[in-house]
Design a protein around this motif. Structure first.
Motif, PDB file in Angstrom:
ATOM      1  N   GLU A 189     -11.732  13.452   4.140  1.00  0.00           N
ATOM      2  CA  GLU A 189     -12.579  13.513   2.944  1.00  0.00           C
ATOM      3  C   GLU A 189     -11.722  13.349   1.683  1.00  0.00           C
ATOM      4  OE1 GLU A 189     -15.702  16.553   3.000  1.00  0.00           O
ATOM      5  OE2 GLU A 189     -15.184  16.968   5.093  1.00  0.00           O
ATOM      6  N   ASP A 190     -10.909  12.299   1.705  1.00  0.00           N
ATOM      7  CA  ASP A 190     -10.006  12.036   0.590  1.00  0.00           C
ATOM      8  C   ASP A 190      -9.796  10.530   0.477  1.00  0.00           C
ATOM      9  OD1 ASP A 190      -8.264  13.173  -1.480  1.00  0.00           O
ATOM     10  OD2 ASP A 190      -6.627  12.315  -0.321  1.00  0.00           O
ATOM     11  N   GLU A 191      -9.291  10.093  -0.657  1.00  0.00           N
ATOM     12  CA  GLU A 191      -8.999   8.674  -0.870  1.00  0.00           C
ATOM     13  C   GLU A 191      -7.507   8.508  -1.145  1.00  0.00           C
ATOM     14  OE1 GLU A 191     -10.289   4.882  -3.718  1.00  0.00           O
ATOM     15  OE2 GLU A 191     -11.324   6.811  -3.899  1.00  0.00           O
ATOM     16  N   PRO A 192      -6.753   7.941  -0.209  1.00  0.00           N
ATOM     17  CA  PRO A 192      -5.313   7.775  -0.420  1.00  0.00           C
ATOM     18  C   PRO A 192      -5.003   6.593  -1.322  1.00  0.00           C
ATOM     19  CG  PRO A 192      -5.946   6.820   1.683  1.00  0.00           C
ATOM     20  CD  PRO A 192      -7.192   7.446   1.105  1.00  0.00           C
ATOM     21  N   LYS A 193      -3.746   6.509  -1.738  1.00  0.00           N
ATOM     22  CA  LYS A 193      -3.296   5.358  -2.511  1.00  0.00           C
ATOM     23  C   LYS A 193      -3.160   4.154  -1.583  1.00  0.00           C
ATOM     24  CE  LYS A 193      -0.552   8.365  -5.520  1.00  0.00           C
ATOM     25  NZ  LYS A 193       0.833   8.714  -5.946  1.00  0.00           N
ATOM     26  N   PRO A 194      -3.175   2.942  -2.127  1.00  0.00           N
ATOM     27  CA  PRO A 194      -2.986   1.754  -1.280  1.00  0.00           C
ATOM     28  C   PRO A 194      -1.627   1.783  -0.574  1.00  0.00           C
ATOM     29  CG  PRO A 194      -3.759   1.136  -3.473  1.00  0.00           C
ATOM     30  CD  PRO A 194      -3.394   2.587  -3.547  1.00  0.00           C
ATOM     31  N   SER A 195      -1.571   1.148   0.575  1.00  0.00           N
ATOM     32  CA  SER A 195      -0.315   1.031   1.315  1.00  0.00           C
ATOM     33  C   SER A 195       0.592  -0.001   0.644  1.00  0.00           C
ATOM     34  CB  SER A 195      -0.586   0.603   2.754  1.00  0.00           C
ATOM     35  OG  SER A 195      -1.097  -0.730   2.783  1.00  0.00           O
ATOM     36  N   LEU A 196       1.848  -0.027   1.057  1.00  0.00           N
ATOM     37  CA  LEU A 196       2.787  -1.035   0.552  1.00  0.00           C
ATOM     38  C   LEU A 196       2.243  -2.438   0.820  1.00  0.00           C
ATOM     39  CD1 LEU A 196       5.473  -2.100  -0.515  1.00  0.00           C
ATOM     40  CD2 LEU A 196       6.478  -1.639   1.735  1.00  0.00           C
ATOM     41  N   LEU A 229       9.667  -9.246  -6.027  1.00  0.00           N
ATOM     42  CA  LEU A 229       9.352  -8.059  -5.224  1.00  0.00           C
ATOM     43  C   LEU A 229      10.598  -7.540  -4.524  1.00  0.00           C
ATOM     44  CD1 LEU A 229       5.942  -9.173  -3.676  1.00  0.00           C
ATOM     45  CD2 LEU A 229       6.281  -7.330  -5.319  1.00  0.00           C
ATOM     46  N   VAL A 230      11.357  -8.446  -3.918  1.00  0.00           N
ATOM     47  CA  VAL A 230      12.582  -8.038  -3.229  1.00  0.00           C
ATOM     48  C   VAL A 230      13.554  -7.395  -4.214  1.00  0.00           C
ATOM     49  CG1 VAL A 230      14.642  -8.892  -2.033  1.00  0.00           C
ATOM     50  CG2 VAL A 230      12.382  -9.714  -1.359  1.00  0.00           C
ATOM     51  N   HIS A 231      13.697  -7.998  -5.387  1.00  0.00           N
ATOM     52  CA  HIS A 231      14.593  -7.445  -6.410  1.00  0.00           C
ATOM     53  C   HIS A 231      14.168  -6.030  -6.789  1.00  0.00           C
ATOM     54  CE1 HIS A 231      17.113  -7.239 -10.001  1.00  0.00           C
ATOM     55  NE2 HIS A 231      16.047  -6.822 -10.670  1.00  0.00           N
ATOM     56  N   SER A 232      12.884  -5.829  -7.033  1.00  0.00           N
ATOM     57  CA  SER A 232      12.386  -4.513  -7.434  1.00  0.00           C
ATOM     58  C   SER A 232      12.595  -3.485  -6.325  1.00  0.00           C
ATOM     59  CB  SER A 232      10.901  -4.603  -7.797  1.00  0.00           C
ATOM     60  OG  SER A 232      10.412  -3.361  -8.252  1.00  0.00           O
ATOM     61  N   MET A 233      12.318  -3.877  -5.077  1.00  0.00           N
ATOM     62  CA  MET A 233      12.474  -2.946  -3.959  1.00  0.00           C
ATOM     63  C   MET A 233      13.937  -2.604  -3.704  1.00  0.00           C
ATOM     64  SD  MET A 233       9.498  -3.971  -1.185  1.00  0.00           S
ATOM     65  CE  MET A 233       9.554  -5.755  -1.309  1.00  0.00           C
ATOM     66  N   GLU A 234      14.814  -3.584  -3.825  1.00  0.00           N
ATOM     67  CA  GLU A 234      16.237  -3.343  -3.583  1.00  0.00           C
ATOM     68  C   GLU A 234      16.857  -2.488  -4.685  1.00  0.00           C
ATOM     69  OE1 GLU A 234      17.674  -7.234  -0.998  1.00  0.00           O
ATOM     70  OE2 GLU A 234      17.843  -7.281  -3.189  1.00  0.00           O
ATOM     71  N   ASN A 237      13.699   0.866  -5.104  1.00  0.00           N
ATOM     72  CA  ASN A 237      12.879   1.373  -3.999  1.00  0.00           C
ATOM     73  C   ASN A 237      11.422   1.586  -4.399  1.00  0.00           C
ATOM     74  OD1 ASN A 237      14.864   1.341  -2.024  1.00  0.00           O
ATOM     75  ND2 ASN A 237      15.537   3.425  -2.460  1.00  0.00           N
ATOM     76  N   VAL A 238      10.965   0.805  -5.377  1.00  0.00           N
ATOM     77  CA  VAL A 238       9.552   0.791  -5.767  1.00  0.00           C
ATOM     78  C   VAL A 238       9.197  -0.656  -6.104  1.00  0.00           C
ATOM     79  CG1 VAL A 238       9.621   3.119  -6.744  1.00  0.00           C
ATOM     80  CG2 VAL A 238       9.984   1.142  -8.239  1.00  0.00           C
ATOM     81  N   ILE A 239       7.883  -0.918  -6.225  1.00  0.00           N
ATOM     82  CA  ILE A 239       7.444  -2.195  -6.800  1.00  0.00           C
ATOM     83  C   ILE A 239       7.060  -1.905  -8.239  1.00  0.00           C
ATOM     84  CG2 ILE A 239       5.807  -4.093  -6.704  1.00  0.00           C
ATOM     85  CD1 ILE A 239       5.500  -3.630  -3.752  1.00  0.00           C
ATOM     86  N   VAL A 269      -1.355   0.150  -7.407  1.00  0.00           N
ATOM     87  CA  VAL A 269      -0.709   1.376  -7.878  1.00  0.00           C
ATOM     88  C   VAL A 269       0.736   1.063  -8.229  1.00  0.00           C
ATOM     89  CG1 VAL A 269       0.006   3.722  -7.281  1.00  0.00           C
ATOM     90  CG2 VAL A 269      -2.208   2.853  -6.499  1.00  0.00           C
ATOM     91  N   ASP A 270       1.080   1.190  -9.505  1.00  0.00           N
ATOM     92  CA  ASP A 270       2.414   0.818  -9.975  1.00  0.00           C
ATOM     93  C   ASP A 270       3.464   1.835  -9.551  1.00  0.00           C
ATOM     94  OD1 ASP A 270       4.264  -0.772 -11.242  1.00  0.00           O
ATOM     95  OD2 ASP A 270       3.955   0.126 -13.213  1.00  0.00           O
ATOM     96  N   ARG A 271       4.665   1.321  -9.276  1.00  0.00           N
ATOM     97  CA  ARG A 271       5.845   2.113  -8.935  1.00  0.00           C
ATOM     98  C   ARG A 271       5.620   3.006  -7.713  1.00  0.00           C
ATOM     99  NH1 ARG A 271       9.934   1.597 -12.223  1.00  0.00           N
ATOM    100  NH2 ARG A 271      10.930   3.462 -11.377  1.00  0.00           N
ATOM    101  N   ALA A 272       4.831   2.540  -6.772  1.00  0.00           N
ATOM    102  CA  ALA A 272       4.675   3.251  -5.506  1.00  0.00           C
ATOM    103  C   ALA A 272       5.939   3.044  -4.676  1.00  0.00           C
ATOM    104  CB  ALA A 272       3.456   2.732  -4.743  1.00  0.00           C
ATOM    105  N   PRO A 273       6.351   4.038  -3.862  1.00  0.00           N
ATOM    106  CA  PRO A 273       7.560   3.891  -3.047  1.00  0.00           C
ATOM    107  C   PRO A 273       7.496   2.633  -2.193  1.00  0.00           C
ATOM    108  CG  PRO A 273       6.758   6.145  -2.974  1.00  0.00           C
ATOM    109  CD  PRO A 273       5.709   5.343  -3.695  1.00  0.00           C
ATOM    110  N   ALA A 274       8.618   1.908  -2.138  1.00  0.00           N
ATOM    111  CA  ALA A 274       8.649   0.648  -1.391  1.00  0.00           C
ATOM    112  C   ALA A 274      10.075   0.316  -1.018  1.00  0.00           C
ATOM    113  CB  ALA A 274       8.052  -0.480  -2.227  1.00  0.00           C
ATOM    114  N   GLU A 275      10.255  -0.197   0.194  1.00  0.00           N
ATOM    115  CA  GLU A 275      11.571  -0.630   0.658  1.00  0.00           C
ATOM    116  C   GLU A 275      11.433  -1.983   1.326  1.00  0.00           C
ATOM    117  OE1 GLU A 275      13.700   2.218   3.025  1.00  0.00           O
ATOM    118  OE2 GLU A 275      12.690   3.896   2.066  1.00  0.00           O
ATOM    119  N   VAL A 276      12.422  -2.842   1.121  1.00  0.00           N
ATOM    120  CA  VAL A 276      12.421  -4.154   1.767  1.00  0.00           C
ATOM    121  C   VAL A 276      12.396  -3.994   3.274  1.00  0.00           C
ATOM    122  CG1 VAL A 276      13.652  -6.323   2.059  1.00  0.00           C
ATOM    123  CG2 VAL A 276      13.635  -5.210  -0.166  1.00  0.00           C
ATOM    124  N   ALA A 277      13.141  -3.007   3.798  1.00  0.00           N
ATOM    125  CA  ALA A 277      13.208  -2.801   5.247  1.00  0.00           C
ATOM    126  C   ALA A 277      11.840  -2.490   5.825  1.00  0.00           C
ATOM    127  CB  ALA A 277      14.181  -1.670   5.568  1.00  0.00           C
TER     128      ALA A 277
END
Length: 333
Positions: A189-196, A229-234, A237-239, A269-277
């Protein structure tokens, strides 16, 4: 570091009128069981489909977990009841077992809940009538996913902050006559943030719309998007939406404004955790499909090297791709 404290398995077979509850936990001294549980946790934590959210204090699920540390069996049974109440009314949700795990992740108390969907498998059955022994083929319809297989639905919940990571899939909900993310919408009964993966898809769609609005070459814009995107993640660790926009559009404020408008409307969703791996190996290469059927895969670090590959705009409006300085060609047959 993951430390498994206890685990239990409850059965949700839709052919029964109620769940089959286990009254005791799994034997976690068995290496097979421990390895399997570790694999389930990692499948949620290491997936680019993983979404995150935080359960509010008045959430029914939070109430069910109030005594989970003192009475693990009872708490997991209550969760199973709620989950089964949803699945039994919606026949398109696959039958499954529910695996619950109490563990610590980097010394933080967590609960894992993993829906292990059944699949069919063929096995043998031996029967004997009178003096005749006969071997048969039969279908076992309750095969659980192996440790190597992906799972469609599962959750890792921080029991201190009530922040959760979840994998889920849409299924048809009979009462609503439409597919919904029932795991979060109806169970949590909740709404999560979008996935990577969803965030990246939104960025891609926003870039496509912006390119179309300004008559830019879409393949060029998308290639530059992947690099951004790769530059931002590397680097962080966010987009970072601003970083992506700056690398794509520079000082063109009209394009930036259009891009920001599109991503906002899409729910990014801006600056959500993200990794290239986590984003996957596809981000290590630029892959292009030409309209004549030719496909090209170029390592990311070589894509903009003019000594390796060059895109030439011809006077007739077509594009030529020149691959340079090749010393040896190997057929990958």
């Amino acid at each position: 570091m993951i430390y498994i404290q206890q685990a239990i398995l409850h059965i949700l077979d839709i052919n029964t009128n109620e769940p089959i509850y286990s009254l005791a936990g799994l034997d976690i001294t068995e290496k097979f069981t421990l390895d399997y549980i570790h694999a389930m946790i990692e499948k949620v934590e290491d997936s680019d489909n993983m979404k995150e959210g935080t359960l509010p204090e008045d959430s029914p699920v939070v109430g069910m977990l109030a005594n989970v540390k003192d009475d693990f069996v009872a708490a997991t049974r209550a969760l199973t009841d709620k989950f089964y109440g949803i699945t039994k009314l919606n026949y398109e949700i696959p039958a499954a077992d529910l695996l619950f795990v109490q563990f610590t992740l980097d010394e933080v108390a967590c609960l894992g809940m993993f829906k292990l969907n059944y699949s069919d498998s063929i096995t043998h059955h031996v029967s004997q009538e009178d003096d005749t022994l006969t071997n048969h083929l039969i279908v076992n319809r309750a095969i659980l996913p192996s440790a190597r297989q992906a799972i469609q639905e599962g959750m890792v919940l921080n029991l201190e902050s009530m922040q959760y990571h979840v994998l889920e899939k849409k299924h048809m909900i009979t009462e609503l006559a439409e597919k919904r993310f029932y795991f979060t919408e109806m169970f949590l009964e909740d709404e999560p943030k979008p996935s990577l993966k969803e965030n990246i898809a939104m960025i891609k769609k926003a870039v496509q719309k912006t390119s179309k609005a300004f008559n830019d070459e879409e393949f060029v814009a998308l290639a530059e998007t992947k690099q951004a995107l790769v530059h931002s993640m590397e680097e962080e660790n966010v987009i970072d939406n601003q970083v992506v926009a700056d690398r794509l559009f520079g000082d063109n404020y009209a394009k930036k404004e259009k891009f920001f408008q599109e991503v906002e409307e899409l729910g990014y969703v801006d600056r959500a955790p993200a990794e290239v791996a986590v984003a996957g190996p596809k981000f290590s290469k630029q892959k292009l499909r030409l309209d004549n059927g030719i496909e090209i895969s170029i390592p990311m670090d070589l894509y903009q090297d003019a000594e390796v590959v060059e895109f030439i705009n011809n006077p007739d409006g077509t594009i030529s791709v020149m691959i340079k300085n090749i010393e040896k060609i190997k057929n990958l047959f």
